[in-house]
Design an enzyme around this catalytic site. Sequence first.
Site, PDB file in Angstrom:
ATOM      1  N   ASN A  79       1.718   2.293  -4.397  1.00  0.00           N
ATOM      2  CA  ASN A  79       1.469   1.084  -3.549  1.00  0.00           C
ATOM      3  C   ASN A  79       0.588   0.214  -4.483  1.00  0.00           C
ATOM      4  O   ASN A  79      -0.379   0.647  -5.304  1.00  0.00           O
ATOM      5  CB  ASN A  79       0.871   1.124  -2.331  1.00  0.00           C
ATOM      6  CG  ASN A  79       0.716   0.179  -1.546  1.00  0.00           C
ATOM      7  OD1 ASN A  79      -0.119  -0.647  -1.896  1.00  0.00           O
ATOM      8  ND2 ASN A  79       1.144   0.065  -0.372  1.00  0.00           N
ATOM      9  N   CYS A 113      10.794  -0.582   3.013  1.00  0.00           N
ATOM     10  CA  CYS A 113      11.268   0.493   2.201  1.00  0.00           C
ATOM     11  C   CYS A 113      12.715   1.307   2.789  1.00  0.00           C
ATOM     12  O   CYS A 113      13.553   1.451   1.776  1.00  0.00           O
ATOM     13  CB  CYS A 113      10.238   1.165   1.777  1.00  0.00           C
ATOM     14  SG  CYS A 113       8.895   0.746   1.057  1.00  0.00           S
ATOM     15  N   ASP A 131      -1.258  -3.835   4.890  1.00  0.00           N
ATOM     16  CA  ASP A 131      -0.184  -3.127   4.434  1.00  0.00           C
ATOM     17  C   ASP A 131       1.010  -3.087   5.316  1.00  0.00           C
ATOM     18  O   ASP A 131       2.095  -3.074   5.035  1.00  0.00           O
ATOM     19  CB  ASP A 131      -0.383  -2.020   3.663  1.00  0.00           C
ATOM     20  CG  ASP A 131       0.484  -1.658   2.524  1.00  0.00           C
ATOM     21  OD1 ASP A 131       0.565  -2.471   1.527  1.00  0.00           O
ATOM     22  OD2 ASP A 131       0.890  -0.282   2.662  1.00  0.00           O
ATOM     23  N   SER A 140       6.179   8.410   5.641  1.00  0.00           N
ATOM     24  CA  SER A 140       7.382   7.876   6.155  1.00  0.00           C
ATOM     25  C   SER A 140       7.532   6.317   5.659  1.00  0.00           C
ATOM     26  O   SER A 140       6.586   5.499   5.998  1.00  0.00           O
ATOM     27  CB  SER A 140       7.201   7.941   7.764  1.00  0.00           C
ATOM     28  OG  SER A 140       8.231   7.286   8.381  1.00  0.00           O
ATOM     29  N   GLU A 174       7.585   2.827  -2.300  1.00  0.00           N
ATOM     30  CA  GLU A 174       8.851   3.150  -2.592  1.00  0.00           C
ATOM     31  C   GLU A 174       9.442   1.888  -3.484  1.00  0.00           C
ATOM     32  O   GLU A 174      10.271   2.138  -4.290  1.00  0.00           O
ATOM     33  CB  GLU A 174       9.677   3.286  -1.377  1.00  0.00           C
ATOM     34  CG  GLU A 174       9.084   4.370  -0.425  1.00  0.00           C
ATOM     35  CD  GLU A 174       8.062   3.977   0.473  1.00  0.00           C
ATOM     36  OE1 GLU A 174       7.223   3.113   0.106  1.00  0.00           O
ATOM     37  OE2 GLU A 174       7.929   4.816   1.443  1.00  0.00           O
ATOM     38  N   HIS A 221       5.028  -1.831  -1.982  1.00  0.00           N
ATOM     39  CA  HIS A 221       4.877  -0.522  -1.360  1.00  0.00           C
ATOM     40  C   HIS A 221       5.147   0.477  -2.483  1.00  0.00           C
ATOM     41  O   HIS A 221       5.966   0.462  -3.574  1.00  0.00           O
ATOM     42  CB  HIS A 221       5.690  -0.251  -0.211  1.00  0.00           C
ATOM     43  CG  HIS A 221       5.018  -1.008   0.970  1.00  0.00           C
ATOM     44  ND1 HIS A 221       5.374  -0.719   2.419  1.00  0.00           N
ATOM     45  CD2 HIS A 221       4.036  -1.843   1.059  1.00  0.00           C
ATOM     46  CE1 HIS A 221       4.853  -1.576   3.118  1.00  0.00           C
ATOM     47  NE2 HIS A 221       3.886  -2.168   2.481  1.00  0.00           N
ATOM     48  N   CYS A 235       8.210   2.400   5.448  1.00  0.00           N
ATOM     49  CA  CYS A 235       8.247   1.350   6.486  1.00  0.00           C
ATOM     50  C   CYS A 235       9.740   0.797   6.574  1.00  0.00           C
ATOM     51  O   CYS A 235      10.619   0.979   5.913  1.00  0.00           O
ATOM     52  CB  CYS A 235       7.428   0.522   5.926  1.00  0.00           C
ATOM     53  SG  CYS A 235       7.797  -0.737   4.677  1.00  0.00           S
TER      54      CYS A 235
END
Lengths: 153, 153
Positions: free
Chosen positions: A47, A90, A150, A85, A60, A58, A87
């Site tokens: 991130n 992503c 975020d 996990s 990912e 982010h 979002c």
Amino acid sequence: MSTQAEIDQKFLQLALEQAKKGYSENGIPIGAVLVSADGKVLGAGHNQRLQKGSAILHGEMDALEKAGRLPGSAYKGATMYSTLSPCNMCTGACLLYGINRVVFGENKTFVGGEDLLRSKGAEVINLENEECYDLMQKFIAERPQDWNEDIGV
Amino acid sequence: MSTQAEIDQKFLQLALEQAKKGYSENGIPIGAVLVSADGKVLGAGHNQRLQKGSAILHGEMDALEKAGRLPGSAYKGATMYSTLSPCNMCTGACLLYGINRVVFGENKTFVGGEDLLRSKGAEVINLENEECYDLMQKFIAERPQDWNEDIGV
């Protein structure tokens, strides 16, 4: 030969290293690694909201961006590893590229688009990693407002 | 006072200007503008895959990135304008930030996450703009492989 479970643990550790790197940069400690069907790391990232003033990087997304421009075929059979996990953004990026396996460290801090991924036929695995969880909880206790930003709260 | 339909046409034109700018840079001609609830342009951008070698800077993502870091409240009541139906990644980004109004120029070239947006309560409007469509068709005829790469094909 390593089992798939061992392979998943290994790559989650790489994602966690990325998360720790982010924390050491005073960033939000979420890391991710995109791994091809044949076990090659295509991209590793973390991130970058605080480091780069980014609304889209982010963990990912940073891993995807680090992987660079690739033909669609490169993502087939790939796995996205993340410490948290993923979002909705992503999740959507995984769907765009047909990344149909997503392995993450924990979802006690935040639950992203897991149901959507499963509804599209993706395999979704929660490794319930305490270190991933503890690192996020530490960050959120220190900087709750940055975390809320975020996730659009 | 302008009607909402007139306002939507005005901002779609700004997105189209961005798309044309992208085309003039030899990029994929998709533009987007993020507009706040009170009609302020928060960010305008265009697809940067070819210009920046980016796997994540679709038009909508570039608009979000240009808007920069914002508190979650800034996105509430905002509208994402795009020349093309937003893909799953850009759809997910709208969901992340609670952007619950999405207006696009066309979906004859590509249908993105419209159903998902609607299922989450977002308003989704297709302005069926021929100029947006013609520009994409021109690009795709010229560079089909670059377009396929952009949608993970």
